[in-house]
Design a protein around this motif. Structure first.
Motif, PDB file in Angstrom:
ATOM      1  N   LYS A 130      66.065  72.109 -30.933  1.00  0.00           N
ATOM      2  CA  LYS A 130      64.784  71.430 -31.085  1.00  0.00           C
ATOM      3  C   LYS A 130      64.193  71.652 -32.476  1.00  0.00           C
ATOM      4  O   LYS A 130      63.610  70.729 -33.065  1.00  0.00           O
ATOM      5  CB  LYS A 130      63.818  71.939 -30.024  1.00  0.00           C
ATOM      6  N   SER A 258      57.464  61.110 -35.949  1.00  0.00           N
ATOM      7  CA  SER A 258      57.535  60.947 -34.496  1.00  0.00           C
ATOM      8  C   SER A 258      58.966  61.036 -33.967  1.00  0.00           C
ATOM      9  O   SER A 258      59.173  60.904 -32.755  1.00  0.00           O
ATOM     10  CB  SER A 258      56.935  59.586 -34.106  1.00  0.00           C
ATOM     11  N   SER A 260      61.234  63.361 -33.408  1.00  0.00           N
ATOM     12  CA  SER A 260      61.606  64.358 -32.397  1.00  0.00           C
ATOM     13  C   SER A 260      61.157  63.928 -30.999  1.00  0.00           C
ATOM     14  O   SER A 260      61.900  64.067 -30.025  1.00  0.00           O
ATOM     15  CB  SER A 260      60.995  65.718 -32.740  1.00  0.00           C
ATOM     16  N   ARG A 261      59.933  63.382 -30.909  1.00  0.00           N
ATOM     17  CA  ARG A 261      59.437  62.913 -29.602  1.00  0.00           C
ATOM     18  C   ARG A 261      60.227  61.698 -29.133  1.00  0.00           C
ATOM     19  O   ARG A 261      60.509  61.552 -27.940  1.00  0.00           O
ATOM     20  CB  ARG A 261      57.944  62.575 -29.708  1.00  0.00           C
ATOM     21  N   ILE A 262      60.598  60.820 -30.053  1.00  0.00           N
ATOM     22  CA  ILE A 262      61.398  59.643 -29.696  1.00  0.00           C
ATOM     23  C   ILE A 262      62.774  60.068 -29.191  1.00  0.00           C
ATOM     24  O   ILE A 262      63.281  59.541 -28.201  1.00  0.00           O
ATOM     25  CB  ILE A 262      61.530  58.691 -30.904  1.00  0.00           C
ATOM     26  N   LYS A 263      63.369  61.054 -29.870  1.00  0.00           N
ATOM     27  CA  LYS A 263      64.716  61.499 -29.500  1.00  0.00           C
ATOM     28  C   LYS A 263      64.720  62.175 -28.133  1.00  0.00           C
ATOM     29  O   LYS A 263      65.737  62.144 -27.420  1.00  0.00           O
ATOM     30  CB  LYS A 263      65.268  62.469 -30.565  1.00  0.00           C
ATOM     31  N   ASP A 264      63.605  62.766 -27.749  1.00  0.00           N
ATOM     32  CA  ASP A 264      63.523  63.376 -26.416  1.00  0.00           C
ATOM     33  C   ASP A 264      63.664  62.338 -25.308  1.00  0.00           C
ATOM     34  O   ASP A 264      64.052  62.657 -24.183  1.00  0.00           O
ATOM     35  CB  ASP A 264      62.187  64.112 -26.248  1.00  0.00           C
ATOM     36  N   LYS A 265      63.342  61.076 -25.612  1.00  0.00           N
ATOM     37  CA  LYS A 265      63.322  60.023 -24.590  1.00  0.00           C
ATOM     38  C   LYS A 265      64.493  59.050 -24.692  1.00  0.00           C
ATOM     39  O   LYS A 265      64.834  58.390 -23.706  1.00  0.00           O
ATOM     40  CB  LYS A 265      62.007  59.245 -24.683  1.00  0.00           C
ATOM     41  N   PHE A 266      65.086  58.939 -25.883  1.00  0.00           N
ATOM     42  CA  PHE A 266      66.116  57.919 -26.079  1.00  0.00           C
ATOM     43  C   PHE A 266      67.384  58.529 -26.674  1.00  0.00           C
ATOM     44  O   PHE A 266      67.347  59.566 -27.328  1.00  0.00           O
ATOM     45  CB  PHE A 266      65.609  56.805 -27.005  1.00  0.00           C
ATOM     46  N   SER A 267      68.500  57.836 -26.451  1.00  0.00           N
ATOM     47  CA  SER A 267      69.792  58.291 -26.994  1.00  0.00           C
ATOM     48  C   SER A 267      69.923  57.862 -28.453  1.00  0.00           C
ATOM     49  O   SER A 267      69.134  57.062 -28.964  1.00  0.00           O
ATOM     50  CB  SER A 267      70.935  57.669 -26.185  1.00  0.00           C
ATOM     51  N   GLN A 270      70.349  54.068 -28.591  1.00  0.00           N
ATOM     52  CA  GLN A 270      69.107  53.324 -28.359  1.00  0.00           C
ATOM     53  C   GLN A 270      68.197  53.342 -29.584  1.00  0.00           C
ATOM     54  O   GLN A 270      67.553  52.334 -29.913  1.00  0.00           O
ATOM     55  CB  GLN A 270      68.361  53.905 -27.156  1.00  0.00           C
TER      56      GLN A 270
END
Length: 389
Positions: A130, A258, A260-267, A270
């Protein structure tokens, strides 16, 4: 050494900022440079090459630098690269020969190939999981913010003289002492280093490399051609041209913050699909708008797209590369990154002999839509395959 200390992070970020600064700081000077060298055979084409020429030498030097830093360490070459950066960059202020200016840009490219490979490898060495993900986004964001400062300053100085923006390259010498004060050589497994010939990365890493090259081929037409496009639209002030290009880097910073937050949700797939879609929208706005406002709107979407795709590629390669050959693989990433920037005008500008600028931007928008669909298709294929297993 405390890698979480503010000093370490600031130095890494300052060295990172030199990368974007190397290429686009003089973008607003291109129209006036074209006039200054109008008597040189193929002068207009050579002037546009001044912007992208470092990319070739970054590409050539990075892959070699990656092998050297795996073998001999990260910091030995850093000081040399920062001195070369200043010498090669500032040379354009004094030189009157366009070919010698190109030679100085080549030296600048070699220095960036070394320094960027080193700093990106150090990020992978110092941070994990992280923390690495967050810092990679922060790295691209700060690079983008640095781009805003350097492009805007370059635009202001270009109104004084097309030569003045070259003086900005002295900045690397200000960073040099802090590199040796705060950065330390990571500990290495010498036995693993000796046996690294049998260590390989997964084959998909080459897919990432080629994608990065294609990404930059399509995007880098913006700093190369947009100054001329805006001149055709009636924008005369170089500072306004610099502001337009800088706005893309501002929104790139917003997106990268943003990441890191995007990567938490998408591959990874994507995120590339989303990034290419945003860039497609950007080029469509630029092509259809025929106004300064619409170009600025295009810069917004282009910045958002690149702001998520650059850290996405970096993190993907860091994740795929074994530590023993990390420098080599990041060197290859840097090579494909800047090979794309170098190839961009060579591949795309000849189409202006057959298309108007607006038509070219529409074609690029279509290519970007296709790439977005390809990545979404690969993502769904992988998801289906995982479900069946």
């Amino acid at each position: 050494m405390d890698v979480e200390s503010r000093q370490v992070k600031v130095v890494l970020l300052l060295v990172s900022s030199l990368t974007i600064m190397s290429m686009i700081t003089i973008s607003a000077s291109l129209p006036d440079m074209t006039k200054a060298f109008s008597d040189v055979p193929n002068g207009p084409k050579l002037v546009k090459l001044v912007l992208s020429f470092p990319g070739l030498f970054i590409a050539l030097s990075a892959i070699v630098a990656g092998m050297f830093i795996d073998k001999f360490g990260r910091l030995r070459l850093l000081g040399i690269s920062l001195v070369l950066y200043a010498l090669g960059g500032v040379s354009g202020y004094w030189l009157d020969n366009l070919y010698l200016i190109l030679a100085g840009r080549a030296v600048l490219g070699v220095s960036v190939g070394i320094s960027m490979t080193i700093v990106t490898t150090l990020v992978a060495d110092y941070y994990q999981g992280k923390s690495r993900q967050k810092f990679a986004g922060l790295q691209i964001a700060v690079m983008s913010i640095g781009g805003i400062v350097f492009i805007t300053l370059g635009g202001i100085l270009a109104d004084i003289s097309w030569r003045a923006p070259f003086l900005i390259y002295f900045f690397s010498l200000l960073i040099l002492p802090f590199c040796y004060l705060y950065l330390k050589e990571p500990k290495r497994d010498l036995k693993a280093q000796e046996s690294q010939t049998g260590i390989k990365s997964p084959a998909i890493i080459w897919f990432v490399f080629i994608n990065v090259m294609l990404m930059w081929i399509l995007f880098f037409i913006i700093p190369i051609q947009i100054p001329f496009y805006l001149k055709d639209l009636g924008v005369e002030k170089n500072s306004m041209i610099g502001l337009a290009i800088a706005s893309s880097t501002f929104f790139s910073a917003v997106a990268a913050f943003s990441y890191s937050r995007i990567k938490d949700k998408f591959s990874f797939h994507q995120i590339f699909a989303l990034g290419y879609f945003l860039m497609a929208v950007a080029f469509a706005f630029i092509a259809a708008g025929h106004s300064y406002f619409m170009v600025m709107l295009g810069m917004l979407f282009a910045g958002l797209g690149m702001g998520i795709m650059i850290p996405n590629a970096n993190i993907w390669v860091m994740q795929l590369a074994p530590p023993e050959i990390r420098g080599r693989e990041i060197g290859r990433l840097t090579t494909f990154w800047f090979l794309g920037q170098f190839l961009s005008p060579l591949l795309l500008l000849p189409f202006l002999d057959y298309f108007s600028q607006s038509q070219l931007y529409f074609v690029i928008s279509g290519i970007l839509i296709a790439l977005s669909l390809v990545f979404m298709g690969v993502y769904y294929m992988n998801s289906r395959k995982a479900q069946l297993e």
